[in-house]
Design an enzyme around this catalytic site. Structure first.
Site, mmCIF file in Angstrom:
data_model
loop_
_atom_site.group_PDB
_atom_site.id
_atom_site.type_symbol
_atom_site.label_atom_id
_atom_site.label_comp_id
_atom_site.label_asym_id
_atom_site.label_seq_id
_atom_site.Cartn_x
_atom_site.Cartn_y
_atom_site.Cartn_z
ATOM 1 N N ARG A 1 0.208 -3.186 6.419
ATOM 2 C CA ARG A 1 0.768 -4.290 7.210
ATOM 3 C C ARG A 1 2.069 -4.901 6.422
ATOM 4 N NH1 ARG A 1 -4.739 -6.441 8.821
ATOM 5 N NH2 ARG A 1 -4.940 -5.616 6.605
ATOM 6 N N SER B 220 12.078 8.126 16.937
ATOM 7 C CA SER B 220 11.036 7.867 18.208
ATOM 8 C C SER B 220 11.009 9.183 18.978
ATOM 9 C CB SER B 220 12.080 6.997 19.187
ATOM 10 O OG SER B 220 11.656 6.793 20.314
ATOM 11 N N VAL C 285 1.161 3.427 8.284
ATOM 12 C CA VAL C 285 1.661 2.221 9.113
ATOM 13 C C VAL C 285 0.724 1.135 9.100
ATOM 14 C CG1 VAL C 285 3.838 3.335 10.475
ATOM 15 C CG2 VAL C 285 1.661 2.946 11.501
ATOM 16 N N ARG D 85 -3.939 4.765 -2.023
ATOM 17 C CA ARG D 85 -3.520 6.197 -1.497
ATOM 18 C C ARG D 85 -3.351 7.183 -2.764
ATOM 19 N NH1 ARG D 85 -4.997 6.043 3.752
ATOM 20 N NH2 ARG D 85 -4.201 3.927 4.706
ATOM 21 N N ARG E 286 4.394 -5.758 -4.832
ATOM 22 C CA ARG E 286 2.961 -6.075 -4.572
ATOM 23 C C ARG E 286 2.360 -5.162 -3.714
ATOM 24 N NH1 ARG E 286 0.741 -12.144 -2.846
ATOM 25 N NH2 ARG E 286 -1.262 -11.973 -3.734
#
Ligand SMILES: Cc1cc2nc3c(=O)[nH]c(=O)nc-3n(C[C@H](O)[C@H](O)[C@H](O)COP(=O)(O)OP(=O)(O)OC[C@H]3O[C@@H](n4cnc5c(N)ncnc54)[C@H](O)[C@@H]3O)c2cc1C
Length: 223
Positions: A71, A79, A68, A158, A149
């Site tokens: 961005r 959750s 995360v 990564r 992109r």
């Protein structure tokens, strides 16, 4: 770990080329020629016209915390406030699994956390507070949408051997899923050292480099 491509722009190459053709008063090439030209010339905004949505499960919260940080993607994650995590699954790194003593320590610590977490819930502590005990290893599920992109940037960072093993594995699975529906995109979904192939070079330091490609410092002479 499970990585599924659950949604994507129907004809991603065509969508990108259709957008690019607006700029050039041309027609989509159909086989990626215009897309490749845009990529190589740095006209990367047209790559934003193709989206890919993945469901990623059986990964650690340590993994999703890294994910995360990207961005330019959209996320929806299980959750720990609204879902109870008693009996949670957890990720065991290979370095721990192959060492009997480390594995024992790891398993015992997880068991203790599970018991303490369940005990807090039983005593009326809300899940949003009890979760403070949960480990980075706790398994989670996340949906992530990236345009091409961002997906290329994500892969550049990564898939590099300097990235952590779990996020590298997720990146590899994402590539596998995308290439299955759009094989033309394979050449772009590479570690950053191969982003300018055939001129491949490594921008990491000598001690971090995997050695697959020459170091930039070795191919570019200081003036
Ligand atoms: C090997 C590795 C080790 C790392 N180690 C650490 C660490 O120790 N600590 C740590 O905190 N993080 C670490 N990170 C995370 C890293 O710092 C980035 O947060 C993460 O890789 C997201 O990349 P990004 O910011 O380039 O791209 P994204 O957030 O995916 O954005 C894509 C691109 O959009 C542009 N962009 C996005 N937001 C902005 C903005 N606000 N302003 C201008 N341009 C923007 C940039 O060009 C950016 O490259 C590590 C990452 C890697 C790959």
């Amino acid at each position: 770990m499970k990585v599924e491509l659950i949604n994507h722009t129907e004809h991603p190459v065509e969508a990108i080329e259709r957008a690019a053709s607006t700029c050039y008063d041309s027609q989509p090439s159909g086989e990626g020629r215009i897309m490749r030209h845009c990529y190589r010339s740095g006209h990367h905004s047209v790559l934003e016209f193709a989206d890919f949505t993945f469901r990623i499960s059986g990964v650690s919260r340590a993994l999703t915390h890294q994910l995360v940080r990207h961005r330019m993607a959209s996320y929806a994650q299980r959750s720990q406030r609204y879902c109870r995590e008693d009996g949670f699954d957890y990720v065991t790194p290979a370095s721990v699994a192959k060492d009997e003593q480390a594995q024992k320590t790891y398993t015992e610590a997880i068991r203790a956390i599970k018991e303490a977490y369940a005990g807090l819930l039983r005593s009326g502590i809300p899940a949003e507070d009890a979760r403070m005990l949960l480990p980075n290893a706790c398994c989670t599920e996340i949906c992530v949408k990236m345009n091409l992109r961002e997906l290329i940037h994500f892969c550049n960072e990564r898939l590099c051997s300097c990235a952590q093993w779990e996020i590298r594995a997720v990146a590899r699975e994402m590539v596998r899923e995308v290439v299955a529906v759009a094989p033309e995109l394979k050449e772009f979904l590479v570690p950053k050292c191969e982003a300018h192939a055939p001129y491949s070079f490594c921008t990491e330091s000598r001690s971090r480099s995997c050695g697959r490609h020459p170091l930039l410092a070795d191919v570019i002479r200081e003036p």
